[in-house]
Design an enzyme around this catalytic site. Structure first.
Site, PDB file in Angstrom:
ATOM      1  N   GLU A  97      -0.616  -8.922  -1.389  1.00  6.22           N
ATOM      2  CA  GLU A  97      -0.885  -8.352  -0.037  1.00  6.22           C
ATOM      3  C   GLU A  97      -2.504  -7.554  -0.183  1.00  6.22           C
ATOM      4  O   GLU A  97      -2.278  -6.437   0.177  1.00  6.22           O
ATOM      5  CB  GLU A  97       0.022  -7.682   0.644  1.00  6.22           C
ATOM      6  CG  GLU A  97      -0.086  -7.473   2.013  1.00  6.22           C
ATOM      7  CD  GLU A  97       0.926  -6.855   2.866  1.00  6.22           C
ATOM      8  OE1 GLU A  97       1.705  -7.439   3.510  1.00  6.22           O
ATOM      9  OE2 GLU A  97       0.674  -5.569   3.092  1.00  6.22           O
ATOM     10  N   ASP A 149       0.984  -1.156  -0.233  1.00  7.63           N
ATOM     11  CA  ASP A 149      -0.014  -0.083  -0.027  1.00  7.63           C
ATOM     12  C   ASP A 149       0.935   1.175   0.114  1.00  7.63           C
ATOM     13  O   ASP A 149       0.555   2.357   0.481  1.00  7.63           O
ATOM     14  CB  ASP A 149      -0.881   0.001   1.327  1.00  7.63           C
ATOM     15  CG  ASP A 149      -0.218  -0.272   2.437  1.00  7.63           C
ATOM     16  OD1 ASP A 149       1.082  -0.214   2.312  1.00  7.63           O
ATOM     17  OD2 ASP A 149      -0.911  -0.743   3.406  1.00  7.63           O
ATOM     18  N   HIS A 175      13.665   4.847  12.379  1.00  5.26           N
ATOM     19  CA  HIS A 175      13.470   5.104  10.697  1.00  5.26           C
ATOM     20  C   HIS A 175      13.986   6.573  10.358  1.00  5.26           C
ATOM     21  O   HIS A 175      13.848   7.211  11.219  1.00  5.26           O
ATOM     22  CB  HIS A 175      11.819   5.085  10.600  1.00  5.26           C
ATOM     23  CG  HIS A 175      11.442   4.647   9.330  1.00  5.26           C
ATOM     24  ND1 HIS A 175      11.508   6.112   8.367  1.00  5.26           N
ATOM     25  CD2 HIS A 175      10.849   4.044   8.599  1.00  5.26           C
ATOM     26  CE1 HIS A 175      10.853   5.605   7.011  1.00  5.26           C
ATOM     27  NE2 HIS A 175      10.582   4.441   7.413  1.00  5.26           N
ATOM     28  N   ARG A 182       2.796   7.872   9.458  1.00  2.00           N
ATOM     29  CA  ARG A 182       2.741   9.393   9.469  1.00  2.00           C
ATOM     30  C   ARG A 182       1.523   9.824  10.542  1.00  2.00           C
ATOM     31  O   ARG A 182       1.702  10.815  10.748  1.00  2.00           O
ATOM     32  CB  ARG A 182       2.339   9.611   7.944  1.00  2.00           C
ATOM     33  CG  ARG A 182       3.577   9.743   7.082  1.00  2.00           C
ATOM     34  CD  ARG A 182       3.138   9.846   5.854  1.00  2.00           C
ATOM     35  NE  ARG A 182       4.027   9.789   4.670  1.00  2.00           N
ATOM     36  CZ  ARG A 182       4.813  10.313   4.284  1.00  2.00           C
ATOM     37  NH1 ARG A 182       4.519  11.821   4.079  1.00  2.00           N
ATOM     38  NH2 ARG A 182       6.001  10.058   3.308  1.00  2.00           N
ATOM     39  N   HIS A 199       6.941   4.233  12.336  1.00  2.00           N
ATOM     40  CA  HIS A 199       7.212   5.200  11.399  1.00  2.00           C
ATOM     41  C   HIS A 199       5.853   5.793  10.795  1.00  2.00           C
ATOM     42  O   HIS A 199       6.120   6.594   9.853  1.00  2.00           O
ATOM     43  CB  HIS A 199       7.989   4.681  10.207  1.00  2.00           C
ATOM     44  CG  HIS A 199       7.236   3.351   9.531  1.00  2.00           C
ATOM     45  ND1 HIS A 199       6.319   3.633   8.497  1.00  2.00           N
ATOM     46  CD2 HIS A 199       7.154   2.495   9.576  1.00  2.00           C
ATOM     47  CE1 HIS A 199       5.657   2.602   8.080  1.00  2.00           C
ATOM     48  NE2 HIS A 199       6.195   1.534   8.851  1.00  2.00           N
ATOM     49  N   GLU A 212      -1.850   5.084   3.517  1.00  2.00           N
ATOM     50  CA  GLU A 212      -2.049   3.612   3.107  1.00  2.00           C
ATOM     51  C   GLU A 212      -3.315   3.212   2.695  1.00  2.00           C
ATOM     52  O   GLU A 212      -3.413   2.348   1.743  1.00  2.00           O
ATOM     53  CB  GLU A 212      -1.223   2.755   3.957  1.00  2.00           C
ATOM     54  CG  GLU A 212       0.495   2.842   3.959  1.00  2.00           C
ATOM     55  CD  GLU A 212       0.905   4.255   4.833  1.00  2.00           C
ATOM     56  OE1 GLU A 212      -0.164   4.771   5.416  1.00  2.00           O
ATOM     57  OE2 GLU A 212       2.067   4.521   4.939  1.00  2.00           O
TER      58      GLU A 212
HETATM   59  C1  UD1 Z   1       6.952   4.537   3.447  1.00  2.00           C
HETATM   60  C2  UD1 Z   1       5.428   4.151   3.110  1.00  2.00           C
HETATM   61  C3  UD1 Z   1       4.907   3.306   4.072  1.00  2.00           C
HETATM   62  C4  UD1 Z   1       5.598   2.100   4.402  1.00  2.00           C
HETATM   63  C5  UD1 Z   1       7.221   2.654   4.816  1.00  2.00           C
HETATM   64  C6  UD1 Z   1       8.120   1.786   5.172  1.00  2.00           C
HETATM   65  C7  UD1 Z   1       4.236   5.786   1.606  1.00  2.00           C
HETATM   66  C8  UD1 Z   1       3.386   6.991   1.634  1.00  2.00           C
HETATM   67  N1  UD1 Z   1       4.716   5.446   2.582  1.00  2.00           N
HETATM   68  O1  UD1 Z   1       6.715   5.635   4.529  1.00  2.00           O
HETATM   69  O2  UD1 Z   1       3.488   2.872   3.678  1.00  2.00           O
HETATM   70  O3  UD1 Z   1       5.034   1.387   5.500  1.00  2.00           O
HETATM   71  O4  UD1 Z   1       7.612   3.516   3.629  1.00  2.00           O
HETATM   72  O5  UD1 Z   1       9.232   1.780   5.909  1.00  2.00           O
HETATM   73  O6  UD1 Z   1       4.467   5.197   0.486  1.00  2.00           O
HETATM   74  N2  UD1 Z   1      14.234   8.550   4.009  1.00  2.00           N
HETATM   75  C9  UD1 Z   1      15.610   8.344   4.151  1.00  2.00           C
HETATM   76  N3  UD1 Z   1      16.177   7.147   3.597  1.00  2.00           N
HETATM   77  C10 UD1 Z   1      15.175   6.236   3.271  1.00  2.00           C
HETATM   78  C11 UD1 Z   1      13.840   6.210   3.267  1.00  2.00           C
HETATM   79  C12 UD1 Z   1      13.283   7.264   3.609  1.00  2.00           C
HETATM   80  O7  UD1 Z   1      16.214   9.410   4.272  1.00  2.00           O
HETATM   81  O8  UD1 Z   1      16.079   5.271   2.936  1.00  2.00           O
HETATM   82  C13 UD1 Z   1      13.472   9.837   4.452  1.00  2.00           C
HETATM   83  C14 UD1 Z   1      13.581  10.681   3.528  1.00  2.00           C
HETATM   84  O9  UD1 Z   1      13.742  12.114   4.037  1.00  2.00           O
HETATM   85  C15 UD1 Z   1      11.964  10.442   2.875  1.00  2.00           C
HETATM   86  C16 UD1 Z   1      11.271  10.253   4.286  1.00  2.00           C
HETATM   87  O10 UD1 Z   1      12.316   9.386   4.823  1.00  2.00           O
HETATM   88  O11 UD1 Z   1      11.735  11.721   2.241  1.00  2.00           O
HETATM   89  C17 UD1 Z   1      10.005   9.688   3.931  1.00  2.00           C
HETATM   90  O12 UD1 Z   1       9.860   8.664   3.342  1.00  2.00           O
HETATM   91  P1  UD1 Z   1       8.614   7.907   2.576  1.00  2.00           P
HETATM   92  O13 UD1 Z   1       9.092   6.857   1.844  1.00  2.00           O
HETATM   93  O14 UD1 Z   1       8.173   9.217   2.013  1.00  2.00           O
HETATM   94  O15 UD1 Z   1       7.884   7.780   3.755  1.00  2.00           O
HETATM   95  P2  UD1 Z   1       8.033   6.532   4.849  1.00  2.00           P
HETATM   96  O16 UD1 Z   1       7.623   7.169   6.217  1.00  2.00           O
HETATM   97  O17 UD1 Z   1       9.302   5.975   4.841  1.00  2.00           O
HETATM   98  N1  UDP Z   2      13.065  -4.120   8.822  1.00  2.00           N
HETATM   99  C1  UDP Z   2      14.638  -4.133   8.877  1.00  2.00           C
HETATM  100  N2  UDP Z   2      15.241  -3.244   9.606  1.00  2.00           N
HETATM  101  C2  UDP Z   2      14.792  -2.588  10.628  1.00  2.00           C
HETATM  102  C3  UDP Z   2      13.506  -2.442  10.909  1.00  2.00           C
HETATM  103  C4  UDP Z   2      12.654  -3.178  10.194  1.00  2.00           C
HETATM  104  O1  UDP Z   2      14.896  -4.723   7.999  1.00  2.00           O
HETATM  105  O2  UDP Z   2      15.540  -1.905  11.172  1.00  2.00           O
HETATM  106  C5  UDP Z   2      12.100  -5.012   8.405  1.00  2.00           C
HETATM  107  C6  UDP Z   2      11.232  -5.642   9.075  1.00  2.00           C
HETATM  108  O3  UDP Z   2      11.943  -7.248   9.234  1.00  2.00           O
HETATM  109  C7  UDP Z   2      10.204  -5.700   8.049  1.00  2.00           C
HETATM  110  C8  UDP Z   2      10.226  -4.626   7.538  1.00  2.00           C
HETATM  111  O4  UDP Z   2      11.366  -4.205   7.532  1.00  2.00           O
HETATM  112  O5  UDP Z   2      10.215  -7.016   7.373  1.00  2.00           O
HETATM  113  C9  UDP Z   2       9.151  -3.357   7.806  1.00  2.00           C
HETATM  114  O6  UDP Z   2       9.253  -2.517   7.243  1.00  2.00           O
HETATM  115  P1  UDP Z   2       8.406  -1.076   7.958  1.00  2.00           P
HETATM  116  O7  UDP Z   2       8.305  -1.235   9.349  1.00  2.00           O
HETATM  117  O8  UDP Z   2       9.387  -0.103   7.403  1.00  2.00           O
HETATM  118  O9  UDP Z   2       7.259  -1.166   6.762  1.00  2.00           O
HETATM  119  P2  UDP Z   2       5.823  -1.529   7.092  1.00  2.00           P
HETATM  120  O10 UDP Z   2       5.705  -3.070   7.008  1.00  2.00           O
HETATM  121  O11 UDP Z   2       5.038  -0.936   8.085  1.00  2.00           O
HETATM  122  O12 UDP Z   2       5.076  -1.205   5.744  1.00  2.00           O
END
Ligand code: UD1
Ligand code: UDP
Length: 372
Positions: free
Chosen positions: A119, A97, A246, A214, A212, A133
């Site tokens: 999923e 999602d 995160h 939002r 993490h 999501e």
């Molecule tokens: C995203 C997904 C969420 C998922 C999560 C898994 C959306 C809207 N959100 O949330 O559904 O559960 O990923 O972790 O699709 N950033 C870094 N390095 C990275 C990743 C993120 O610096 O490798 C920082 C950046 O500033 C980025 C911010 O995190 O702009 C937000 O990243 P984003 O992918 O928009 O949202 P997540 O909160 O990671």
């Molecule tokens: N995970 C990881 N390193 C971390 C935290 C989580 O590899 O430090 C893995 C975890 O095993 C799981 C996935 O990341 O499979 C979950 O991702 P996240 O919580 O970012 O997203 P969500 O599942 O909520 O979409």
């Protein structure tokens, strides 16, 4: 199967983890598979692609610091159109999602390319919870041609929404395939983990935390941190809280100032997937809002406190492994306190369950694709 050019779409960490077994199963069936990465995540994703041996065909490299959903969405739509055309893709598999998954599915719809959704069917039916999501997965539900719900409740949601029953196949969650593969083949090859080894040697219990979402930024995240601080203070000599924070700047700015001075809370960089699985295996309790972590913990039998107001994965709550405590400091503390002090209560919760899958979801997905 009619399709020649299958591709998998990966935007973020969990999509890589959950699509890896589908990639492997497609390759084992002798099919060529393209891996398209939007680069919504960068640092969180790159180590996992290496660990899980995922070879990227195309990467849009879209990550920007604190990226807005609008800019990200526009980037995925535009970038995916070009990639799909270049590779003459005729089926794209998206997972979950995220905004990458939703916008890539929309790009496919515009380009008249079939979409399979892994999923599928998870819902809270609360428009902004989780945000964005819930809307992303509903949108994918409308756009997809083939739906792979992991569980019966997810399948029933799709039927309730009048999705064609013949396009729905319940297969289990692929996260369990990856977890079992990692646990049984990869984690044992890791070197020592000195911090965790030391804490366990000192007789401390590990409480693993992630967060993490939002919709929690601000007051809810502050309340979750308050609950963690209370646990750390009450169990100063017997518990070590390990919290890979995160990289989202809104998480970093909420968590680090609130918790960095607490001696038995270790705020660390996000862990590689294999390290994270290792730490889950050695944890007494997990406190999280992550979807994937809830699923993994249920399979491993590690009790979970879910720090969210609503949840689309109630299967583990009903199985008794997880508890929905919300972003409520008092409830987080009292529930953790019970599990850390009452052995009988703990024993009832620490049971592994296959409610999310048996580790063979990807195999089923590929069988169904080959027959379709
Ligand atoms: C995203 C997904 C969420 C998922 C999560 C898994 C959306 C809207 N959100 O949330 O559904 O559960 O990923 O972790 O699709 N950033 C870094 N390095 C990275 C990743 C993120 O610096 O490798 C920082 C950046 O500033 C980025 C911010 O995190 O702009 C937000 O990243 P984003 O992918 O928009 O949202 P997540 O909160 O990671
Ligand atoms: N995970 C990881 N390193 C971390 C935290 C989580 O590899 O430090 C893995 C975890 O095993 C799981 C996935 O990341 O499979 C979950 O991702 P996240 O919580 O970012 O997203 P969500 O599942 O909520 O979409």
């Amino acid at each position: 199967m009619q399709v020649k050019n299958i591709a998998l779409l990966i935007g973020t960490r969990p999509e890589a983890i959950k699509l890896m077994p589908v990639m492997r199963a497609l390759k084992q069936a002798g099919l060529k598979v393209d891996i398209f990465v939007t680069g919504q995540h960068r640092e969180l994703l790159e180590p996992i692609l290496t660990e899980l041996d995922i070879e990227v065909t195309e990467n849009l490299n879209l990550m920007q610091a604190d990226q807005t959903l609008t800019d990200l969405s526009a980037g995925v739509l535009k970038g995916m159109k070009e990639i799909l055309q270049r590779h003459e893709t005729d089926l794209l598999m998206v997972q979950g999602d995220t905004t990458s998954a939703a916008m890539a599915a929309l790009a496919c719809f515009y380009e008249n390319i079939r979409v399979a959704h892994v999923e599928a069917g998870l819902r809270t039916y609360s428009r902004r919870n989780p945000f964005p999501e819930e809307m992303n997965r509903k949108l994918i539900g409308c756009l997809a041609d083939i739906h792979f719900p992991p569980t019966v409740p997810a399948l029933e949601n799709l039927l309730k929404e009048s999705v064609d029953a013949e396009s729905i196949h319940m297969v289990g969650n692929t996260v369990i395939d990856t977890l079992f593969y990692a646990r049984d083949h990869l984690v044992k090859k890791l070197g020592p983990n000195p911090d965790i080894d030391r804490a366990i040697k000192q007789g401390r219990k590990i409480v693993l935390v992630t967060g993490h979402r939002r919709e929690s930024f601000g007051d809810d995240l502050a309340s979750i941190c308050e609950g963690l601080r209370e646990i750390a203070e009450a169990f100063a000599d017997t518990v070590e809280i390990v919290y890979p924070v995160h990289l989202n700047p809104n998480v970093q700015s909420g968590v680090r100032p609130a918790l960095s001075s607490v001696p038995n809370i270790r705020l660390i960089e996000p862990l590689s997937y294999l390290r994270f699985v290792e730490v889950m295996l050695r944890s007494t309790l997990i406190i999280t809002d992550s979807g994937g972590v809830q699923e993994e913990a249920a399979a491993l039998g590690v009790p979970v406190l879910i720090t969210r107001r609503t949840c689309e994965r109630l299967e583990a709550v009903e199985a008794g492994v997880s508890q929905l405590v919300g972003p409520d400091a008092g409830k987080i503390f009292s529930s953790a306190h019970e599990l850390l002090t009452d052995e009988a209560a703990y024993g009832k919760r620490a049971k592994s369950t296959s409610v999310f899958g048996d580790g063979r979801a990807a195999e089923r997905i590929v069988d169904i694709l080959l027959k379709s």
